[in-house]
Design an enzyme around this catalytic site. Structure first.
Site, PDB file in Angstrom:
ATOM      1  N   ASP A 192       0.918  -1.053  -0.044  1.00 23.06           N
ATOM      2  CA  ASP A 192       0.081  -0.100  -0.117  1.00 23.06           C
ATOM      3  C   ASP A 192       0.726   1.303   0.010  1.00 23.06           C
ATOM      4  O   ASP A 192       0.586   2.174  -0.941  1.00 23.06           O
ATOM      5  CB  ASP A 192      -0.840   0.148   1.248  1.00 23.06           C
ATOM      6  CG  ASP A 192      -1.506   1.169   1.370  1.00 23.06           C
ATOM      7  OD1 ASP A 192      -2.702   1.530   0.804  1.00 23.06           O
ATOM      8  OD2 ASP A 192      -1.088   2.035   2.110  1.00 23.06           O
ATOM      9  N   THR A 220      -5.254   2.800  -0.548  1.00 21.36           N
ATOM     10  CA  THR A 220      -4.815   1.987  -1.659  1.00 21.36           C
ATOM     11  C   THR A 220      -5.270   0.626  -1.687  1.00 21.36           C
ATOM     12  O   THR A 220      -5.723   0.325  -2.579  1.00 21.36           O
ATOM     13  CB  THR A 220      -3.328   2.370  -2.059  1.00 21.36           C
ATOM     14  OG1 THR A 220      -2.889   3.621  -2.257  1.00 21.36           O
ATOM     15  CG2 THR A 220      -2.971   1.770  -3.441  1.00 21.36           C
ATOM     16  N   ASP A 221      -4.804   0.088  -0.487  1.00 18.54           N
ATOM     17  CA  ASP A 221      -5.211  -1.521  -0.452  1.00 18.54           C
ATOM     18  C   ASP A 221      -7.072  -1.441  -0.372  1.00 18.54           C
ATOM     19  O   ASP A 221      -7.461  -2.294  -1.088  1.00 18.54           O
ATOM     20  CB  ASP A 221      -4.893  -1.716   1.073  1.00 18.54           C
ATOM     21  CG  ASP A 221      -3.563  -2.394   0.690  1.00 18.54           C
ATOM     22  OD1 ASP A 221      -3.176  -2.814  -0.461  1.00 18.54           O
ATOM     23  OD2 ASP A 221      -2.757  -2.935   1.972  1.00 18.54           O
ATOM     24  N   LEU A 222      -7.635  -0.366   0.408  1.00 22.99           N
ATOM     25  CA  LEU A 222      -8.957  -0.598   0.538  1.00 22.99           C
ATOM     26  C   LEU A 222      -9.611  -0.344  -0.826  1.00 22.99           C
ATOM     27  O   LEU A 222     -10.680  -0.932  -1.190  1.00 22.99           O
ATOM     28  CB  LEU A 222      -9.556   0.477   1.596  1.00 22.99           C
ATOM     29  CG  LEU A 222      -8.892   0.184   2.942  1.00 22.99           C
ATOM     30  CD1 LEU A 222      -9.259   0.927   4.161  1.00 22.99           C
ATOM     31  CD2 LEU A 222      -9.763  -1.318   3.497  1.00 22.99           C
ATOM     32  N   GLY A 225      -9.577  -3.476  -2.883  1.00 16.33           N
ATOM     33  CA  GLY A 225     -10.341  -4.408  -2.574  1.00 16.33           C
ATOM     34  C   GLY A 225     -11.806  -4.158  -2.835  1.00 16.33           C
ATOM     35  O   GLY A 225     -12.474  -4.932  -3.141  1.00 16.33           O
TER      36      GLY A 225
END
Length: 543
Positions: A192, A220-222, A225
């Site tokens: 991230d 960024t990860d979320l 997802g």
């Protein structure tokens, strides 16, 4: 579309491939207790409900080979919507985030607990030929596979999209990576913070005169997802029309660059480089946070009418007569002087007083809440900041290290140093306290101490918006087999057609290995025993 007969033929073919990966004599032990259940279209159903509370993904099975955040966040959402999610973890180690802490609840990382509800965990060694074969057969009966390995890694194990789609042509295979399945950086691992930096997100985040800053949560990860979850939902609809699966390429860099939105468009169309603005907005004034006498308040005046209202509330009506503030464009051009005047005025009152003044004005405003403020009882004022080692909302100790527990609840209340007459209320609602008493769960570690947190609440600082947090059901409570009573942020979306089931707690490593092998793959006890003895799979001893 695969019929029941075609599916059986496909599985017979798969057994031949399975045999090639296993030692002689292993596959001869395979004994099916019952045939795989099929419905129209050849898909296996799992615990399908009927009636008015049918969840959208009921009957969909997801094989989750992801770790950390982006993938687990996506599969958790699918689980919230009714999918059966089978999480594959390394024996003994599990998901990387199981070790990320403190804080821990018992021996469990709160990071892991936050994104892994509504999942079953099977512990499989993918480097073991028998372990890889188990994953191949699971892929043969699942609807969706989600993975976040470096591109090409699973292909080397015989678990790539091309290989598994031959076994199951209807398989939706979602790959999450740092930079995509192809390209010059495709073999680089994705994190991230790196994607946030490379994408320009950090460049535009931070105070106006400060250094680039990583966002306070892994956005960024979320975002990745969320993109993966949406892509899987679209692929399920497409498969309904075509009868075919698909390979989805989802990556951190693309997700974050796509989310740059108007910042990217400013550069692409006007050649304008972005900069950091702190809480302010580049194109709207006033639209930012202001320091008050005891905290901060954010004001968002998005049009001229709202600006006039702001001036009325602040009793600065003379600003509305200034030609240089007549339009938003002029206010942006003259922001420095205007913001200085507004800032000086906001410093003269407390946050709660300003919030009361703005009530009914039509101007969007809100305080900058701490996380404690967000989750405190919505009918009570927010308390002072807790220090290191004090109790959290569910009685968890905030010191560095795992917490420990007892069945006794403390009813002592601390006194607010700012207000000797402060009222006191328990952070745990009556419903929470009742469920805590009824569980009778024993602590995972004999030294663990769980207490009901009682904090002093100052009437000087009132919550804003936390009533909606409670009303929207954003706190989900569960009883974990080792951590006891836990709470995590719940789904952000509600549907009129169904009510989500009570969530199941995040699993222990390999908690459901034997269950999945027995019920999903219909393995006999002899086959399961052989797999366990070979080290290809592992079962958690706690379950």
């Amino acid at each position: 579309m695969l019929t029941g007969g075609n599916m059986s033929a496909s599985l017979r073919g798969f057994k031949r491939r399975f045999s090639a990966l296993c030692p002689v004599g292993f596959t001869s032990q395979l004994r099916r207790n019952s045939p795989v259940r099929c419905v129209e279209g050849g898909r296996r159903l799992s615990h399908t409900q009927t009636g008015g509370n049918l969840r959208p993904l009921e009957g969909v099975t997801v094989l989750d080979l992801t770790r950390v955040l982006a993938g687990p966040f996506a599969t958790m959402i699918l689980g919230d919507l009714g999918a059966e999610v089978i999480k594959v973890e390394r024996p003994g180690i599990g998901d990387d985030t199981r070790a990320w802490g403190p804080p821990f609840v018992g021996a469990e990382s709160t990071y892991f607990l936050s994104v892994n509800r509504n999942k079953k965990s099977i512990s499989v060694d993918l480097k073991h030929p028998r372990g890889a074969a188990v994953i191949q057969e699971l892929a043969g009966v699942c609807d969706v596979l989600v993975e976040n390995y470096i591109p090409g890694k699973l292909h080397q194990m015989g678990l790539g999209y091309e290989q598994l789609s031959r076994v199951n042509p209807q398989l939706i295979y979602c790959s999450i990576s740092g930079y995509g399945q192809t390209g010059p950086r495709s073999q680089s691992p994705g994190y991230d913070s790196i994607a946030s930096a490379v994408s320009g997100m950090m460049h535009i985040t931070g105070s106006e005169d400060g250094e680039p800053v990583r966002p306070g949560v892994a956005m960024t990860d979320l975002a990745t997802g969320l993109y993966a979850h949406g892509a899987i939902m679209a692929a399920l609809l497409q498969r309904q029309k075509t009868g075919q699966g698909v390979h989805i390429d989802c990556n951190l860099l693309s997700s974050q660059v796509s989310c740059l939105s108007h910042i990217a468009a400013n550069y692409l169309n006007a050649g304008k480089e972005a900069r950091r603005w702190g809480t302010a907005h580049e194109s709207i004034v006033p639209y930012q946070g202001f320091k008050t006498k005891d905290g901060h308040i954010v004001v968002a005046a998005g049009n001229n009418k709202q600006f006039v209202k702001v001036c009325q509330v602040l009793q600065l009506m003379e600003l509305t007569d200034e030609p240089k503030y007549k339009t938003n464009k002029l206010r942006v051009q003259n922001r420095q002087q205007l913001l200085h005047t507004l800032s000086q005025r906001f410093l003269q009152e407390k946050t709660a007083d300003w919030l009361k003044r703005f009530e009914g004005s039509g101007v969007p405003v809100g305080p900058i809440n701490s996380i404690q403020d967000v989750f405190s009882d919505s009918q009570e004022p927010a308390g002072p900041q807790r220090g290191r080692g004090e109790q959290g909302p569910l009685g968890w100790n905030t010191s560095s290290g795992p917490t420990t527990g007892t069945s006794q609840a403390s009813t002592e209340s601390s006194e607010c140093p700012r207000n000797k007459e402060a009222r006191h209320c328990s952070i745990l609602s009556p419903r929470n306290r009742g469920s805590a008493r009824q569980t009778g769960l024993q602590p995972y570690q004999p030294t663990a101490v769980f207490t009901l947190a009682v904090v002093a609440l100052s009437p000087e600082r009132w919550n804003c918006g936390v009533a909606e947090v409670k009303h929207n059901g954003l706190i989900q409570e569960m009883n974990h087999p080792t951590a006891g009573h836990i709470a995590v942020p719940g789904p952000a979306v509600h549907y009129s057609s169904f009510t989500p089931d009570k969530p199941t707690p995040p699993p222990l490593i390999g908690q459901h290995t034997m269950q999945v092998l027995r019920h999903t793959l219909s393995y006999s006890d002899d086959v399961i025993k052989a797999l366990l003895e070979s080290g290809a799979v592992a079962q958690n001893e706690v379950s």
